[in-house]
Design a protein around this motif. Structure first.
Motif, PDB file in Angstrom:
ATOM      1  N   THR A   1       0.850  -1.185   0.000  1.00 60.80           N
ATOM      2  CA  THR A   1       0.000   0.000   0.000  1.00 60.80           C
ATOM      3  C   THR A   1       0.892   1.244   0.000  1.00 60.80           C
ATOM      4  OG1 THR A   1      -1.581  -1.267   1.322  1.00 60.80           O
ATOM      5  CG2 THR A   1      -1.939   1.103   1.167  1.00 60.80           C
TER       6      THR A   1
ATOM      7  N   GLY B   1       0.298   4.340   0.042  1.00 57.50           N
ATOM      8  CA  GLY B   1      -0.092   5.371   1.005  1.00 57.50           C
ATOM      9  C   GLY B   1       0.551   5.176   2.359  1.00 57.50           C
TER      10      GLY B   1
ATOM     11  N   TYR C   1      -4.417   2.584  -5.025  1.00 54.68           N
ATOM     12  CA  TYR C   1      -4.513   2.074  -3.658  1.00 54.68           C
ATOM     13  C   TYR C   1      -3.455   1.037  -3.333  1.00 54.68           C
ATOM     14  CZ  TYR C   1      -6.720   0.085   0.532  1.00 54.68           C
ATOM     15  OH  TYR C   1      -6.973  -0.381   1.797  1.00 54.68           O
TER      16      TYR C   1
ATOM     17  N   PRO D   1      -4.364   8.431   0.500  1.00 54.89           N
ATOM     18  CA  PRO D   1      -2.972   8.407   0.051  1.00 54.89           C
ATOM     19  C   PRO D   1      -2.471   9.775  -0.418  1.00 54.89           C
ATOM     20  CG  PRO D   1      -4.138   6.483  -0.780  1.00 54.89           C
ATOM     21  CD  PRO D   1      -5.173   7.412  -0.218  1.00 54.89           C
TER      22      PRO D   1
ATOM     23  N   GLU E   1      -1.638  11.767   2.690  1.00 55.66           N
ATOM     24  CA  GLU E   1      -0.420  11.292   3.348  1.00 55.66           C
ATOM     25  C   GLU E   1       0.827  11.614   2.535  1.00 55.66           C
ATOM     26  OE1 GLU E   1      -0.246  10.479   6.348  1.00 55.66           O
ATOM     27  OE2 GLU E   1      -2.400  10.390   6.688  1.00 55.66           O
TER      28      GLU E   1
END
Length: 406
Positions: A245, A247, A295, A312, A315
Motif C-alpha cells: 500500500t 499510502g 490504492y 494516500p 499522506e
C-alpha cells in the motif's frame, strides 16, 4: 535556500480555510445519547447507528489538534468522544476497547491493535489539549497495550484477540504498527516518557531498515506469527488489502522523520530512508492518465487495486511537507504542488467542506468503498502539518502558531 509552496502566504491561508471548512462540516457529527453520526457528502447525518472505534478516536484526535490550533470545539466533540470511549467502547468486563458498538451495546467485540493504538492517540492528543479525562484514558490504554498487544521479544504490536483476550489468529500486520508509531510519538510528546519514543523507533527500524530496504522500498503489509512477510495474504479489502500500500509508505516516511527529530536527529539514514520511501511510492502509485494515487500494488510494484482514495494523497502531502522542511528541493516542491493541484481540482469539496473520499474513472466522486464522508482525520492533518515549522512537537507548534484563529 529554495523557496517552496510551504512558505507561500496564499497557500497557507488556503490550508487554514480548508481545515475550517472541514471542521464546520464535521461539527454535525455528535449523536444525541452519545457517539457520532457518519455524514453524507453534504454533511447530513447518515441513518446507521454503528460506531467504530477508529472513528471515535480519530474525531477526538482531530478536534484536539484543531483546538490547539485556535479553533474552539463548538460542537463538544472532544468531550463527547472521550465520554463515549470510556462508557461506550470500553469493555468493563474484560478490559480493552470494543471495535464496534451501537446504542444497544457491542456489535463486534473483537480487540484489535489497530483500534487500540488509536485510543492511545486520542488520549495523548486530549492530554495535550488539557482535557480532564485524558490521564485516565492514557493510563488505561497504555496498560492494555502493554499487557495484551505488545510483543516484547519482537518489539512490535500483535494484532487481534477475542473479546476475552483469546488469540484466534497468527496474523501480524504493518498497519496497526504504523499507527502504533503515530500514537507512541504523540504519547511521548504528551508525557515526555522516553519508553514511548524507544518503542516507536524499534517499530520503524523493523519495517523500514528491516523490510522496505530489502523490498525495493516497498513495505510488506502482512506477516505470520514469527514476523515473516506473508506475500500471499489477502484479507479485508479496506484494512488488510493484498499486496503493498503506497499510502502507508508516505505515512511511514513522515513518522520516521518525526521520530528522528524527537530523538535529537541522530546520525544515520533516516532522511535518506524517508526520501526513498516517498520516491518509490510516488513512482509506483501516481496515475499518469488520471492523476491521484492508486490504492495497492502487487509484490513487483504493478498496480493491483487502481482505486483512488483521498487518504494516500493527504499522506503524500504530509510526507512531502516533512521532507521540504529538511531539504527544500525543487523535486519535492514540484510534487507537493502537483498533489495539491490535483486535490484542489478533484478531491477538496469547497462547497460543503471536507474531501471527497474516492474518485471514479471520470475523476468525479463515487461511493463504492465509503459512504459519504466518514473521516476528517487524514485531510485535516494534510492541512495542519504543513503549517507547522518543525517535524515534531506538532501540538506545541500548533498551540504557538494558532493558525486557525479564534
Amino acid at each position: 535556500m529554495t523557496a517552496t509552496l510551504l512558505d507561500d502566504p496564499d497557500h497557507r491561508a488556503f490550508l487554514a480555510e480548508d481545515a475550517r471548512r472541514a471542521l464546520n462540516l464535521f461539527d454535525a457529527s455528535p449523536r444525541a445519547g452519545g457517539g457520532f453520526h457518519g455524514l453524507d457528502p453534504a454533511g447530513q447525518p447518515l441513518p446507521a447507528d454503528l460506531q467504530e472505534l477508529h472513528s471515535t478516536t480519530r474525531l477526538v484526535h482531530s478536534y484536539a489538534l484543531a483546538q490547539m490550533a485556535g479553533r474552539p470545539d463548538r460542537a463538544g466533540i472532544i468531550d463527547q468522544g472521550m465520554d463515549f470511549l470510556w462508557n461506550g467502547h470500553r469493555d468493563r468486563d474484560h478490559g480493552g476497547y470494543l471495535w464496534s458498538v451501537t446504542g444497544d451495546g457491542p456489535v463486534n467485540g473483537i480487540k484489535l491493535a489497530y483500534g487500540h493504538v488509536f485510543v492511545l492517540l486520542a488520549a495523548s492528543s486530549a492530554k495535550m489539549a488539557v482535557h480532564p479525562d485524558a490521564d485516565r484514558l492514557l493510563d488505561d490504554i497504555t496498560l492494555v497495550l502493554d499487557r495484551h498487544f505488545w510483543d516484547a521479544q519482537a518489539g512490535l504490536f500483535r494484532d487481534e484477540f477475542t473479546c476475552d483476550w483469546q488469540a484466534f489468529s497468527t496474523y501480524r500486520g504493518m498497519n496497526a504498527n504504523m499507527h502504533g508509531v503515530e500514537a507512541l510519538l504523540a504519547a511521548h510528546e504528551a508525557t515526555g516518557d522516553g519508553e514511548y519514543l524507544t518503542r516507536a523507533g524499534g517499530i520503524l527500524r523493523f519495517f523500514i531498515a528491516g523490510q522496505a530496504a530489502g523490498n525495493d522500498w516497498r513495505i510488506p503489509e502482512h506477516y505470520d506469527a514469527d514476523w515473516r512477510p506473508d506475500h500471499a495474504y489477502s484479507g479485508n479489502p479496506m484494512f488488510r488489502p493484498a499486496g503493498t500500500t503506497p499510502g502507508h509508505s508516505f505515512e511511514m516516511a513522515r513518522l520516521l522523520l518525526q521520530w528522528w527529530d524527537l530523538a535529537g536527529r541522530p546520525t544515520g539514514d533516516a532522511v535518506a530512508q524517508a526520501t526513498a520511501l516517498v520516491r518509490r511510492g510516488l513512482s509506483d502509485a501516481w496515475s499518469d492518465d488520471l492523476g491521484g494515487l492508486v490504492y495497492t500494488l502487487n509484490r513487483d510494484g504493478g498496480v493491483d487495486n487502481a482505486a483512488r482514495y483521498w487518504w494516500p494523497v493527504t499522506e503524500a502531502i504530509g510526507a512531502l511537507a516533512a521532507l521540504l522542511k529538511v531539504q527544500p528541493t525543487s523535486e519535492f516542491d514540484g510534487w507537493y504542488r502537483k498533489l495539491w493541484q490535483f486535490a484542489g481540482q478533484h478531491m477538496v469539496d469547497a462547497r460543503h467542506g471536507g474531501w471527497h473520499h474516492e474518485l471514479g474513472p471520470d475523476n468525479q466522486p463515487v461511493m463504492t468503498q465509503f459512504q459519504g464522508k466518514p473521516d476528517i482525520y487524514h485531510a485535516l492533518q494534510a492541512d495542519l502539518l504543513p503549517l507547522t515549522p518543525g517535524l515534531s512537537g506538532q501540538a506545541k507548534d500548533l498551540a504557538q502558531l494558532q493558525p486557525l484563529g479564534v
